[in-house]
Design a protein around this motif. Structure first.
Motif, short mmCIF file in Angstrom:
data_model
loop_
_atom_site.label_atom_id
_atom_site.label_comp_id
_atom_site.label_asym_id
_atom_site.label_seq_id
_atom_site.Cartn_x
_atom_site.Cartn_y
_atom_site.Cartn_z
N MET A 191 -67.61 -39.20 24.92
CA MET A 191 -66.65 -40.27 25.14
C MET A 191 -65.85 -39.99 26.42
N ARG A 192 -65.48 -41.05 27.09
CA ARG A 192 -64.77 -40.89 28.36
C ARG A 192 -63.37 -41.51 28.27
N PHE A 193 -62.38 -40.73 28.68
CA PHE A 193 -61.00 -41.20 28.76
C PHE A 193 -60.57 -41.19 30.22
N ASP A 194 -60.10 -42.33 30.72
CA ASP A 194 -59.53 -42.41 32.06
C ASP A 194 -58.10 -42.91 31.92
N VAL A 195 -57.15 -42.09 32.36
CA VAL A 195 -55.73 -42.44 32.24
C VAL A 195 -55.19 -42.78 33.61
N LEU A 196 -54.66 -43.99 33.75
CA LEU A 196 -54.03 -44.39 35.00
C LEU A 196 -52.53 -44.15 34.88
N THR A 197 -52.02 -43.29 35.73
CA THR A 197 -50.65 -42.82 35.62
C THR A 197 -50.09 -42.50 37.00
N LEU A 198 -48.78 -42.51 37.11
CA LEU A 198 -48.12 -42.06 38.34
C LEU A 198 -47.82 -40.56 38.29
N PHE A 199 -48.09 -39.95 37.14
CA PHE A 199 -47.78 -38.52 36.96
C PHE A 199 -48.98 -37.79 36.34
N PRO A 200 -50.09 -37.70 37.06
CA PRO A 200 -51.29 -37.05 36.51
C PRO A 200 -51.08 -35.59 36.15
N GLU A 201 -50.10 -34.95 36.80
CA GLU A 201 -49.85 -33.53 36.51
C GLU A 201 -49.41 -33.31 35.06
N MET A 202 -48.89 -34.34 34.41
CA MET A 202 -48.47 -34.20 33.02
C MET A 202 -49.66 -33.91 32.10
N PHE A 203 -50.87 -34.25 32.53
CA PHE A 203 -52.05 -34.09 31.68
C PHE A 203 -52.79 -32.78 31.92
N THR A 204 -52.35 -32.01 32.92
CA THR A 204 -53.06 -30.77 33.26
C THR A 204 -53.12 -29.82 32.08
N GLY A 205 -51.98 -29.52 31.49
CA GLY A 205 -51.94 -28.62 30.34
C GLY A 205 -52.62 -29.20 29.13
N PHE A 206 -52.46 -30.50 28.92
CA PHE A 206 -53.03 -31.16 27.76
C PHE A 206 -54.55 -31.10 27.77
N PHE A 207 -55.17 -31.36 28.91
CA PHE A 207 -56.62 -31.35 29.00
C PHE A 207 -57.20 -29.93 29.08
N SER A 208 -56.37 -28.93 29.34
CA SER A 208 -56.89 -27.56 29.52
C SER A 208 -56.43 -26.62 28.41
N SER A 209 -56.11 -27.18 27.23
CA SER A 209 -55.64 -26.36 26.12
C SER A 209 -56.32 -26.75 24.82
N SER A 210 -56.44 -25.78 23.93
CA SER A 210 -56.80 -26.00 22.54
C SER A 210 -58.09 -26.80 22.37
N ILE A 211 -58.07 -27.72 21.40
CA ILE A 211 -59.27 -28.48 21.04
C ILE A 211 -59.75 -29.36 22.19
N ILE B 85 -63.97 -30.74 26.05
CA ILE B 85 -64.37 -31.03 27.43
C ILE B 85 -65.41 -30.02 27.91
N ALA B 86 -65.20 -28.74 27.56
CA ALA B 86 -66.14 -27.69 27.98
C ALA B 86 -67.52 -27.91 27.37
N LYS B 87 -67.57 -28.43 26.13
CA LYS B 87 -68.85 -28.68 25.46
C LYS B 87 -69.48 -30.00 25.88
N GLY B 88 -68.78 -30.75 26.72
CA GLY B 88 -69.33 -32.02 27.18
C GLY B 88 -69.22 -33.14 26.18
N LEU B 89 -68.41 -32.96 25.14
CA LEU B 89 -68.23 -34.01 24.14
C LEU B 89 -67.28 -35.10 24.64
N ILE B 90 -66.40 -34.71 25.57
CA ILE B 90 -65.40 -35.62 26.11
C ILE B 90 -65.35 -35.43 27.63
N THR B 91 -65.18 -36.54 28.32
CA THR B 91 -64.85 -36.52 29.75
C THR B 91 -63.47 -37.13 29.89
N ALA B 92 -62.56 -36.43 30.55
CA ALA B 92 -61.18 -36.91 30.64
C ALA B 92 -60.66 -36.75 32.07
#
Length: 246
Positions: free
Chosen positions: A1-21, A26-33
């Motif tokens: 599944m692919r998630f594309d977030v349009l935002t003025l503050f993309p840096e807010m998602f750095t930790g979210f996309f690079s942590s935990s589940i 994302i590493a297993k290719g189940l999600i593209t974000a």
């Protein structure tokens, strides 16, 4: 599944996309974000994304041009049409049922607003759905987008380590989840229910169902109005009602 977030503050998602589940999915290719700064789709030298509202009033309104350009770019060359979601307190309340529905999509484009919100033409001609986390207002749509991505992602096959975990979550069955215990069985004199040590799976399942009903009855009785209840469930609820103080 692919998630594309349009935002003025993309840096807010750095930790979210690079942590935990999320990181593992994302590493297993189940999600593209991706978190995309829609300021990159402006055409003037000041990279302007907002302007004063027609008719006067306080605050600034997000312009339609960069958002239309960004969404059209993300849709280009896609075999299936993505669903475009606007994070908005005016939208449909986000629920577990909505998460399950959205988890069947191949791509979600999520618009995160700021200031006084979006130009109405974005809402009317670009967005498929508006989603709200609740009857309150936040400074932007980034936190709601993260909550939704987390909730939807865990429903996708392979994202959770235990495939049955999501099936038993609160709200997935229409009821709140039953209590959970782990070792030690006796902690400071606080013991777990004996049935959980019995090894009788049928009795354990019955206990879990009863406790789920009990918790829902006391905490969220409104959910019982639409829950799929058996005759045994209704008999147990009737017993709980009789036990209520008059």
């Amino acid at each position: 599944m692919r998630f594309d977030v349009l935002t003025l503050f993309p840096e807010m998602f750095t930790g979210f996309f690079s942590s935990s589940i999320m990181k593992r999915a994302i590493a297993k290719g189940l999600i593209t974000a991706s978190a995309i700064n829609f300021r990159d789709y402006t055409t003037d030298k000041h990279r302007t994304v907002d302007d004063t509202p027609y008719g006067g009033g306080g605050g600034m309104v997000l312009k339609p041009e960069p958002l239309f350009q960004a969404v059209e770019d993300l849709k280009r060359d896609q075999t299936e049409s993505p669903r475009v979601l606007m994070m908005s307190p005016q939208g449909e309340p986000f629920t577990q049922h909505k998460a399950e529905e959205l988890s069947t999509a191949s791509q979600l484009i999520m618009l995160c607003g700021h200031y006084e919100g979006f130009d109405e033409r974005v809402r009317e001609h670009l967005v498929d759905e508006e989603i709200s986390l609740g009857d309150y207002v936040l400074t932007g749509g980034e936190l709601p987008a993260m909550v939704m991505i987390d909730s939807i992602s865990r429903l996708l096959p392979g994202v959770l380590g235990n495939e049955s975990s999501a099936d038993e979550d609160s709200f997935s069955t229409g009821l709140l989840e039953y209590p959970q215990y782990t070792r030690p069985a006796d902690f400071r004199g606080l013991k777990i229910p004996d049935v959980l040590l019995s090894g009788h799976h049928r009795q354990i399942e019955e206990w879990r169902r009863h406790e789920s009903l009990r918790r829902t009855f006391h905490r969220r009785p409104d959910l019982l109005e639409t829950a799929d209840l058996t005759k045994a469930d209704r008999a147990f609820l009737a017993k709980l009602l009789e036990e209520e103080p008059s």
